[in-house]
Structure formats: C-alpha cells, structure tokens
Design an enzyme around this catalytic site. Structure first.
Site: not given
Lengths: 384, 399
Positions: B72-73, B152, B180, B200-202, B238, B325
């Site tokens: 996401a960053t 967040n 979020q 974001s995935a995490h 990649t 963060c």
C-alpha cells in the site's frame, strides 16, 4: 521430462526458502514496527536476513537495505542519487538491464546527461572507457557485474579503481553495480572493491520473488523514492515484506554455504553445454569463453527463429528463453544482442540457456540432444 | 493451548492458512517468471491474471484497471506522485485530509517542496472531513483530492462517496486509501466515484509485500517505477507471483463472508468499547458508529501508551498505540493531534483491532486484563502530581 534452463529469468525457490517464507506467513506474522512480541519476532527475522545477506558481500548488516526486488534496488540507486542533484552526468553501458536503462533514459529526457559506453563483441567494456567518459560533474557510474543475457562479466574492480581516483580528484562520482545476475555466481566484495551501491534480487538465487536488496556504502546518501514511514532507515518505507525478507535471508545462507563448489559445478556444466552447442553447425556462441558467469550460455542458431526453437524445445520439456524475460513479449530484438554486433535476423535466432545449482549433467546432455534435433528439424523446413 | 490474544489486525494480520496453501505451488512447482513465454511463464501469468480478476471484481472494476505493487505504501505514493506528475501542466494544487496515512502525507510534503500547493482539510473531533470544506477548497488548478476510506488509527469512515462526486463534477482525480477497509466493508469504485484506490494484502489475511492500485481507465497517472514493461507498462519489476496469488485468494475469502464478519466484528467491537469506555478517565477516539468494524481506539488518562502496551504484552495481549508505522516515535500521532486530543490525553492511547479469529472469550479476557493493567499503572504512578484534564477532553468521555 522437465529440464528448466531459464534460471536467469527466475529460479525454483529452495525448499528451505519456502519453509522460511511459510513460517513468516503463519507463525511470525507480526508487523516488525509493532512493539509487542509478534512484532519483535518479525523484527528478528529481518535482522537475521540482513546479517545473512551482508555476509555474502562481506559488508556490515546496517549497510543492506531491503527493497521489493532488483528493479526497485536499481531504481532507488539511480533516482535516489539524481534526487540529491550533486551533478548532472551519468555514465553507463549499452547493455544494462532495463531497470537501469529506463530510469537513466528518463533522466536524459530531463536536464541530465547520460553517456552510454559501447561494448565489444563479448558485451564487455574496458575501465579505460569509463575513465575517458568521466566528467567533473559525473554523479554516478552504473555498470552491471554480469550481463543477464550473455553472462559476460564486466571489470568491476578496475572500473571501481577508476571511479575512486576520479573521486579523489574532487568529483562527487559514485559507483553502482547491478549484481542481480552475479550474486551467488561470482565473488562479490563491494567494500573491498570500493563499490558504493550494489543491487541484488531474491528470485534469481532460489529465493522468493518480490524482494531484493541494495548495499549502500556508509556515508552514501540517497533520496527516498517512496514516502510514508521510517522502515529501512526511512530510505525505503512500507511494512517490511517479512516472509520475502526471511526467504531472501535463507537463500543468502544457502548460497554462501557451498558457493565455490556450486560455482565450479555450474562452470563444468556450462562448458559441457557449450561444447555440445558448438558441435551444431552454423552456430555462434555469444557468451565469451573467458570472463563469463558460470550459469549462462547464449547462442545464435542461424536460419532458425529463436521463438520457434524455444517452443519446439518446450515440447521436449526443455525450458529456455530468447533473452531477457522482461522483454519477451516485445517483438523488437534485444538491445544487448544488437550492441554486441548481431544483425536483427541473428538476434532473433538466439536463445539463452541458464543453469542453476540444481542442474545435472544428464539434464545438460538431454537438453543438448533435444536442441540438436530441433535445430536440424527446423532448418530442414526452411526453403533454401 | 495458546492463550495469547492478537488484537493488532490494523498493523498486520496472520496469513489465512488457505492463502498460504494457495501460494505454495507458486514457490515449488509453478515458479516461473510471468514474463517468460514458455509454460512456466504462462502458468505464472495466468495465476496473476486470475488474482487481478478477483480483485477487480471485489472493487467493481475491470481487471485492466488493477496494477499490482509492492504494498500500500507504494500504491499511495504511486497515486499521489503519479497523479501530480502527469497533470502538472493542468495545475499544481492538491487537496487531502490531515489524517491520511504517512504514505500519502509524505509524498504530498515532497510535492510541496517542489512547488506544489496542498490544502489540508479540517476534520471534526471524530476525524471526519466535511464535504462542504472540500467544495470550498477546490480551485481551477486542483488536480487531485486524496481522502482515505477508513482511518487506520481511530477507524473513522470518511464520506468518500460525497467527496468523490465533487471531484467528478470538477474533473479532478479522486484517490482513496482503502487499505483498512477493502474486504471488510463494501468498497465499490463507482459507488465511491474514485479514480485511484490503494489497497494492501497483509491487512486482510494475505501476505506482506504486495498491494495494488486501482487506476480508473482513462485516468492520467504517471508510473513511478521504471524498467521492464510489466503491468501494462505501469509498474516495472518481475511480478511477485506467489504473493499476488495469495492476495487474490485473501480477497476472495474476505468477500465471501464480508457482511457476516462485519456484523460479528462490530458486535465484538461494541462490547469492548462499552466495557472499557466506562472506566474512569477513558475516552473513545473516532466516530462511535461510522467506524471500522474491528477498531477500538481509547485514551486513558494517567497512563502512558508504551507502559500499557508492555503490560498488555506481558499478559499475552498484542495491541498497539496507533499506527504501527510510527510506533517507535514519541511524538503524539498526527491523527490524534488533528482531532484536537490534548497531548497529555493522547499519550495514553491504545488501539485494539479485532480480526477473523478473535472471539467473545477474547473480549471477555480483554475486559478483565485491560482495566487491571490501567489500574496497576495508575497505582504505580500515584504520588506523582496528577495531570490536569482539560474540559473538552473530559466531555469526550461521555460517549
């Protein structure tokens, strides 16, 4: 039968790497910035990986930054220095990877001047060429350690000495080495050699995709290319890719464990493949016999289209490439092959075979045999 | 049995075992480079495209509008810098909320240092932007509005759809950071009228190191990572195939039970809030209703965040003081400052973010452990001079 000889494009992750990645996904899943135990466990994985990567280069762990891959490492080195604007001139070669070339071309379209040094028929430059190209306002020399299409090694130590002499005379010049194809294949000692920046990638050394590293010599400042957090000393913000970094660390430990034996074994297989390719008529081997990394053999099979040959080999279970994977969907011939003097037709009749630590002599012999038959078969179809 | 309680899902989430399982073949068997033209490459490419379809469909977008990034960053930086650079000739003015994630604020500051003008909107004490303020801030040279979907730290939901309509009317690009909320709340790019959306995935039980930026077809956005022609020439490098596969599966799983999960998390959240806010000197931060289903953000007078977190960690509870963060920083969070929380109150803030595997028993335990921890810390610091509590903060505790 499945013979994977496209290891310069990407490699099969080592089982130990997959284990590290899985553990970081499932057990140590914390955010390293978190203060609690889960955060601490994730942070420990990063510390361990940084240490492992640093050891392979003989550098201090704090001088290794993690990135999302080789492309970002190259981009950060180039644009990170351009952002500080201590000069306006760059020196590079005509055979760099697109992740070095394109950012430099973008700078050249702005107020920057980029000198691209031509290479000889092996794809090599001489340190003397760099010496002649340097200017008082040169901020960076960027030269890859090993070419991704040819396997050709550049005289990094000599170029580094030239750059250091130039800097001693008062110029701000730094030296960046894209070592993505070199890591794990040839010895790399950036600190001893006086290299300022060195890019690495995980997935070329049986590590995971989506992770790379940049060695930054102490005292070298880079303008961050992303904003948003204090991770990686603020130079590369964003929640750390803990599974990727853990996997990269595992890959680094594996390559360090038996570096010399593996390189020697690969070199023997490379020679074995080269000899068998040489036996095919009307072939030009583009990888130099001396001064190449041990994992690449690049060869031109005249009057056969590379792509056709690739798919014919694939039917036999042999997986190779026509050059850089990053441009495989691009019909224009490789800039590297044109730079070493191939014409367009020959450039499009070229294949790259790239080996790994897992490649066996039997695989080489079987691949070479399939190649011999495929070339003969396809040539028989061509009306003279 | 593991009795530890992880309530830091706003920082990161454990990867769902189904996600890990889906990723593994892309390490061991289908490990190809998605750009390779042989079968290994084609398998990898097909897997990347399947994920792209899942994610596009979750957002009501088309697959060609999804660009995978390293997280996401990068997606936030890509949106802000890419929109600014590509539209520089049209104008150099941007509008944003002051409670954005640093991944939006930092590139904005960088642009300001390059002569761009940024208007930071006011927010109310819940951290909400008023669309009327957006209307007032729009200028002929405005090229981007960036307001996050859900905060967040304090969980407040922003009126993105209304702001998006204003942007649309003005022909201005609209970006929202939905890191979020995607997979937890409905996020539909047309309903929100957004042109750019970061994710974001995490944060949604997927792997770290992968995210995406939705870029509406026809939007003028410059790429920020140059090199190969990956991602339709919009993001070089990649492709991180296993992570992209995991991202797709994570979003698919989240979408399958999104509404039930949101209801469940809201119930747990409200139990936790009701139980803790009645403690002496406790204040809820963020909107009481318009907030993320799993987010609890509270300030406790007379206790400091770090001591609370360490004491909780000792009790087996993993929580945070706000954004992970900036957890190393002693400065009060920019979000808590923006909502006008006095620094001495902000100093005692903790964020408990609930997730997929938290249960009613976890909430029961938190309702025992947290009050004990606060009481013990206050008792330990008793004898030290009490800090004055400003009037406004005292009023906040009423909700």
């Amino acid at each position: 039968m499945e013979i994977y000889l496209d290891n310069a494009a990407t490699t099969r992750p080592h089982p130990v790497v997959v284990e590290s990645v899985t553990r970081a996904l499932t057990v140590d899943y914390g955010n390293p910035s978190s203060l609690h135990g889960k955060g601490l466990a994730a942070e420990r994985l990063i510390v361990g990986a940084r240490d492992a990567v640093a050891r392979t280069l003989g550098v201090e762990p704090e001088d290794v930054l993690f990135t999302s891959g080789g492309t970002e490492a190259n981009s950060l080195a180039i644009r990170g220095l351009a952002g500080l604007a201590r000069g306006r001139h760059f020196v590079t070669t005509t055979v760099e990877h697109s992740s070095v070339r394109v950012p430099l071309q973008r700078l050249a379209a702005q107020e920057w001047v980029v000198t691209e040094l031509p290479v000889d028929h092996h794809g090599r430059i001489a340190a003397a060429q760099v010496e002649l190209a340097l200017r008082p306002d040169t901020v960076l020399v960027s030269v890859m350690a090993v070419n991704n299409e040819l396997g050709t090694m550049q005289p990094i130590e000599e170029i580094s000495r030239v750059v250091q002499r130039h800097r001693a005379a008062g110029s701000p010049t730094l030296f960046h080495v894209d070592a993505v194809q070199a890591w794990g294949k040839i010895p790399l000692r950036p600190m001893t050699w006086g290299v300022d920046l060195m890019s690495l990638s995980g997935h070329k050394v049986h590590g995971p995709k989506g992770v790379g590293a940049l060695y930054v010599r102490p005292g070298v400042r880079l303008a961050p290319q992303l904003g948003g957090g204090e991770q990686e000393r603020g130079v590369r913000p964003g929640t750390e890719n803990v599974p990727g970094i853990a996997g990269l660390g595992a890959a680094a430990r594996l390559l360090a464990a038996d570096f010399e034996e593996t390189a020697a074994r690969m070199r023997a297989l490379q020679d074995r493949l080269r000899e068998q390719i040489r036996a095919i008529p009307d072939v030009r081997i583009n990888t130099p016999p001396d001064g190449a990394a041990p994992h690449v053999v690049n060869a031109t099979f005249r009057s056969v289209r590379g792509e056709t040959l690739l798919h014919r080999l694939e039917q036999e279970g042999v997986f190779v490439s026509t050059g850089s994977a990053c441009h495989s969907h691009n019909p224009t011939p490789s800039h590297v092959l044109l730079a070493i003097g191939l014409n367009t037709t020959d450039a499009q009749s070229t294949l790259r075979f790239s080996l790994s630590r897992f490649t066996t002599p039997e695989e080489i012999d079987a691949a070479a045999s399939a190649l011999r038959h495929a070339v003969a078969e396809l040539r028989a179809l061509v009306v003279p | 049995m593991d009795t530890r309680i992880y309530v830091d899902h706003g920082a990161t989430t454990p990867t769902d075992p189904r996600v890990v399982e889906a990723m593994l073949p892309f390490f061991t068997e289908q490990f190809g480079n998605a750009s390779s033209i042989h079968q290994f490459g084609q398998d990898a490419r097909a897997a990347v495209d399947r994920s792209r379809e899942v994610i596009a469909s979750a957002l009501g977008a088309s697959p060609a509008e999804i660009v995978f990034t390293s997280g996401a960053t990068e997606a936030d930086n890509f949106a802000v810098l890419g929109a600014a650079w590509a539209n520089e000739a049209r104008g150099r003015h941007l509008i944003a909320s002051p409670v954005e994630h640093h991944a939006v604020l930092e590139p904005l500051r960088f642009l300001q240092s390059r002569g761009f003008d940024v208007t930071y909107l006011p927010v109310d004490r819940d951290g909400r932007v008023d669309p009327d303020d957006v209307r007032a801030a729009i200028r002929p040279d405005t090229v981007l509005i960036s307001v996050m979907h859900a905060n967040n730290e304090i969980g407040t939901l922003e009126p993105v759809a209304e702001i998006g309509r204003l942007a649309r009317e003005g022909g201005i690009l609209m970006h929202t950071d939905a890191t979020q909320s995607v997979g937890l709340l409905p996020v539909h790019v047309d309903a929100l009228s957004v042109d750019l959306l970061s994710m974001s995935a995490h944060k949604r039980y997927g792997p770290k190191g992968v995210g995406a930026l939705y870029v509406r077809k026809g939007s003028n956005v410059a790429r920020i990572q140059h090199g190969g022609s990956h991602e339709r020439n919009r993001r070089a490098g990649t492709e991180n195939v296993p992570a992209i596969v995991g991202f797709g599966v994570a979003i698919r799983i989240a979408m399958e039970c999104m509404h039930e999960e949101a209801v469940r998390l809201r119930r747990l959240r409200d139990r936790l809030i009701q139980g803790l806010v009645r403690l002496d000197g406790a204040h809820l931060n963020g909107h009481p209703v318009e907030r993320l289903p799993g987010n609890v953000n509270l300030s406790f007078e007379g206790a400091d965040s770090e001591s609370i977190l360490l004491a909780l960690d000792f009790q087996g509870v993993a929580a945070s003081s706000g954004s992970a963060c900036t957890s190393g920083s002693l400065e009060p969070s920019h979000v808590l400052s923006a909502i006008g929380l006095p620094p001495e109150i902000a100093a005692g803030t903790i964020r408990l973010t609930l997730g997929r595997w938290n249960t009613d028993e976890d909430v029961d335990q938190l309702l025992t452990v947290v009050p004990e921890v606060i009481e013990n810390l206050r008792a330990a610091s008793a004898g030290r001079p009490r800090r004055a509590v400003p009037q406004r903060a005292a009023q906040r505790s009423g909700r």
